[in-house]
Design a protein around this motif. Structure first.
Motif, PDB file in Angstrom:
ATOM      1  N   ARG A 161       0.842  -1.213   0.000  1.00 22.51           N
ATOM      2  CA  ARG A 161       0.000   0.000   0.000  1.00 22.51           C
ATOM      3  C   ARG A 161       0.868   1.250   0.000  1.00 22.51           C
ATOM      4  O   ARG A 161       0.592   2.224  -0.716  1.00 22.51           O
ATOM      5  CB  ARG A 161      -0.917   0.000   1.218  1.00 22.51           C
ATOM      6  N   GLY A 162       1.924   1.211   0.819  1.00 25.27           N
ATOM      7  CA  GLY A 162       2.832   2.348   0.857  1.00 25.27           C
ATOM      8  C   GLY A 162       3.534   2.566  -0.467  1.00 25.27           C
ATOM      9  O   GLY A 162       3.665   3.709  -0.940  1.00 25.27           O
ATOM     10  N   HIS A 168       2.822   7.402  -6.964  1.00 22.84           N
ATOM     11  CA  HIS A 168       2.074   8.574  -7.411  1.00 22.84           C
ATOM     12  C   HIS A 168       2.419   9.835  -6.611  1.00 22.84           C
ATOM     13  O   HIS A 168       2.172  10.947  -7.089  1.00 22.84           O
ATOM     14  CB  HIS A 168       0.571   8.292  -7.298  1.00 22.84           C
ATOM     15  N   ASP A 169       2.954   9.645  -5.403  1.00 23.99           N
ATOM     16  CA  ASP A 169       3.282  10.781  -4.545  1.00 23.99           C
ATOM     17  C   ASP A 169       4.564  10.455  -3.783  1.00 23.99           C
ATOM     18  O   ASP A 169       4.520  10.000  -2.635  1.00 23.99           O
ATOM     19  CB  ASP A 169       2.124  11.049  -3.571  1.00 23.99           C
ATOM     20  N   ALA A 221      -5.219   4.705   0.592  1.00 20.57           N
ATOM     21  CA  ALA A 221      -4.974   3.307   0.211  1.00 20.57           C
ATOM     22  C   ALA A 221      -5.666   2.387   1.209  1.00 20.57           C
ATOM     23  O   ALA A 221      -5.021   1.717   2.015  1.00 20.57           O
ATOM     24  CB  ALA A 221      -3.482   3.028   0.164  1.00 20.57           C
ATOM     25  N   PRO A 222      -6.999   2.333   1.159  1.00 21.16           N
ATOM     26  CA  PRO A 222      -7.748   1.529   2.138  1.00 21.16           C
ATOM     27  C   PRO A 222      -7.584   0.033   1.883  1.00 21.16           C
ATOM     28  O   PRO A 222      -7.251  -0.395   0.776  1.00 21.16           O
ATOM     29  CB  PRO A 222      -9.190   1.972   1.912  1.00 21.16           C
ATOM     30  N   THR A 223      -7.857  -0.743   2.909  1.00 23.27           N
ATOM     31  CA  THR A 223      -7.802  -2.198   2.753  1.00 23.27           C
ATOM     32  C   THR A 223      -9.099  -2.744   2.176  1.00 23.27           C
ATOM     33  O   THR A 223      -9.104  -3.826   1.581  1.00 23.27           O
ATOM     34  CB  THR A 223      -7.543  -2.871   4.110  1.00 23.27           C
ATOM     35  N   GLY A 268      -9.547   9.318  -5.124  1.00 29.21           N
ATOM     36  CA  GLY A 268     -10.332   9.229  -6.342  1.00 29.21           C
ATOM     37  C   GLY A 268      -9.547   9.415  -7.621  1.00 29.21           C
ATOM     38  O   GLY A 268     -10.144   9.472  -8.704  1.00 29.21           O
ATOM     39  N   LYS A 269      -8.214   9.450  -7.558  1.00 24.99           N
ATOM     40  CA  LYS A 269      -7.410   9.732  -8.744  1.00 24.99           C
ATOM     41  C   LYS A 269      -6.995   8.476  -9.515  1.00 24.99           C
ATOM     42  O   LYS A 269      -6.726   8.542 -10.711  1.00 24.99           O
ATOM     43  CB  LYS A 269      -6.150  10.508  -8.344  1.00 24.99           C
ATOM     44  N   VAL A 270      -6.928   7.336  -8.839  1.00 26.67           N
ATOM     45  CA  VAL A 270      -6.422   6.119  -9.486  1.00 26.67           C
ATOM     46  C   VAL A 270      -7.483   5.019  -9.402  1.00 26.67           C
ATOM     47  O   VAL A 270      -7.774   4.515  -8.309  1.00 26.67           O
ATOM     48  CB  VAL A 270      -5.125   5.635  -8.800  1.00 26.67           C
ATOM     49  N   PRO A 271      -8.065   4.621 -10.548  1.00 23.66           N
ATOM     50  CA  PRO A 271      -9.075   3.547 -10.515  1.00 23.66           C
ATOM     51  C   PRO A 271      -8.432   2.200 -10.217  1.00 23.66           C
ATOM     52  O   PRO A 271      -7.295   1.930 -10.624  1.00 23.66           O
ATOM     53  CB  PRO A 271      -9.654   3.584 -11.938  1.00 23.66           C
ATOM     54  N   VAL A 272      -9.154   1.371  -9.501  1.00 22.75           N
ATOM     55  CA  VAL A 272      -8.644   0.021  -9.234  1.00 22.75           C
ATOM     56  C   VAL A 272      -9.020  -0.888 -10.395  1.00 22.75           C
ATOM     57  O   VAL A 272     -10.000  -0.640 -11.116  1.00 22.75           O
ATOM     58  CB  VAL A 272      -9.230  -0.554  -7.926  1.00 22.75           C
ATOM     59  N   ALA A 273      -8.246  -1.932 -10.590  1.00 24.78           N
ATOM     60  CA  ALA A 273      -8.587  -2.944 -11.590  1.00 24.78           C
ATOM     61  C   ALA A 273      -9.677  -3.838 -11.011  1.00 24.78           C
ATOM     62  O   ALA A 273      -9.560  -4.318  -9.881  1.00 24.78           O
ATOM     63  CB  ALA A 273      -7.355  -3.762 -11.951  1.00 24.78           C
ATOM     64  N   ILE A 274     -10.743  -4.034 -11.774  1.00 27.19           N
ATOM     65  CA  ILE A 274     -11.891  -4.811 -11.297  1.00 27.19           C
ATOM     66  C   ILE A 274     -11.873  -6.183 -11.963  1.00 27.19           C
ATOM     67  O   ILE A 274     -11.871  -6.282 -13.199  1.00 27.19           O
ATOM     68  CB  ILE A 274     -13.213  -4.105 -11.623  1.00 27.19           C
ATOM     69  N   HIS A 275     -11.854  -7.236 -11.144  1.00 26.90           N
ATOM     70  CA  HIS A 275     -11.982  -8.597 -11.645  1.00 26.90           C
ATOM     71  C   HIS A 275     -13.473  -8.944 -11.586  1.00 26.90           C
ATOM     72  O   HIS A 275     -14.025  -9.156 -10.502  1.00 26.90           O
ATOM     73  CB  HIS A 275     -11.171  -9.565 -10.795  1.00 26.90           C
TER      74      HIS A 275
END
Length: 332
Positions: A161-162, A168-169, A221-223, A268-275
């Motif tokens: 997560r880190g 990105h930052d 970066a939530p779990t 809200g800047k980076v979409p997650v990949a959805i399976h």
């Protein structure tokens, strides 16, 4: 004659010939380990029996099976350990030894008293100490997160997560491998076993290092995240973080009915990949563009899945459909 006085005199005359007596393997001749370095064998005819320390008085070279020569001590005098201290206390040294027992998953500590390198006494030291902390730390690092976490994946996910945020930052304050090592090293002080480390809550200690940046880290970066589809309610899914790929989630394809966009991280800047999972639990599609999926790929996938799983909902217009409740998984 006074045997003790004679022994003390011989010790004073030949302090460089002091040796510790070690039993030979399988009934072989006793071995001598000299304080000055080197080894020898004690002859069977030597009158010194049961001594722990001796002064070698007479020696000769003996052939060792044709492979060289071995010093053979023919005559020796017994030495009491306290005589060594009387002779020269400055040669006395106390060593703290710590070794990790992999079977018991704990560090065993001993205190060795040595005179000029010769072991005089060894006793167990149950107290936590610096050497024990170092041994425990090295063993824990070698074993990996399973040594100090009941859920090893939690540490790997924390670091991943880190690293995701840092991509990105780069200036963000996040958990890193270096931070985990620092926290682990501190946690080893005062502890001697993996069991004690697991009770220390290393994950929580690492997060505490973030101080006032912790909430921001957890938010970016939530779990877990909630699915936003209409009617999805409080359904939450786990976010998977990996060093070499983008964060991803997995859930039933039906859970995303009514959603034009998928979840996003980093404010809200980076979409997650959805399976997107079929009823059998396998991913039919992986996407970060949910709107594009409904238009380009869903119609064909819908036709295939309708034939295989007719009892499930496959609306023609998924963007205006409501997520349906899960059905028991069908086996093929």
């Amino acid at each position: 004659p006074d045997d003790d006085a004679l022994g003390r005199a011989l010790l004073a005359a030949f302090p460089d010939r002091v040796a510790a007596v070690r039993p030979g393997p399988n009934g072989a001749r006793r071995k001598l380990a000299f304080a000055s370095g080197g080894q020898a064998e004690l002859a069977d005819e030597s009158a010194v029996h049961g001594a722990a320390f001796v002064v070698a008085l007479q020696a000769e070279s003996r052939r060792d099976g044709g492979w060289g020569t071995v010093p053979m001590v023919r005559a020796a005098a017994m030495v009491e350990p306290e005589w060594l201290l009387e002779l020269d206390a400055d040669r006395l040294e106390e060593r703290h030894i710590a070794a990790f027992d992999s079977d018991r998953e704990r560090v065993e500590s001993t205190i060795e008293t040595r005179w000029d390198g010769l072991l005089i006494e060894s006793r167990r030291d149950p107290r936590p100490n610096t050497q024990a902390a170092v041994a425990l730390f090295e063993a824990a690092r070698a074993r990996g997160p399973a040594a100090y976490c009941d859920e090893p994946e939690s540490i790997l996910q924390l670091v991943a997560r880190g690293e995701f945020i840092l991509r990105h930052d780069p200036a963000a304050q996040v958990p890193t491998l270096a931070m985990v090592d620092a926290v682990l090293g501190e946690a080893c002080h005062g502890r001697t076993s993996f069991a004690q480390l697991r009770s220390a809550s290393i994950v929580e200690l690492v997060l505490a290092r973030l101080e006032d940046q912790r909430d921001r880290f957890e938010r970016r970066a939530p779990t877990q995240i909630s699915l936003a589809g209409a009617g999805a309610g409080a359904r939450r899914v786990k976010v998977h973080y990996q060093v070499d790929r983008s964060p991803w989630i997995e859930s039933r394809l039906q859970d995303f009915f009514g959603s034009a966009t998928g979840p996003a991280l980093l404010d809200g800047k980076v979409p997650v990949a959805i399976h997107l999972l079929a009823p059998n639990g396998r991913a039919e599609q992986i996407t970060t563009d949910l709107a594009g999926f409904w238009i380009k790929h869903y119609p064909e996938i819908r036709r295939a899945l309708m034939r295989r799983y007719p009892r499930h909902d496959w609306p023609e217009d998924p963007l205006h459909a409501t997520p349906s409740p899960p059905r028991p998984r069908q086996r093929r």
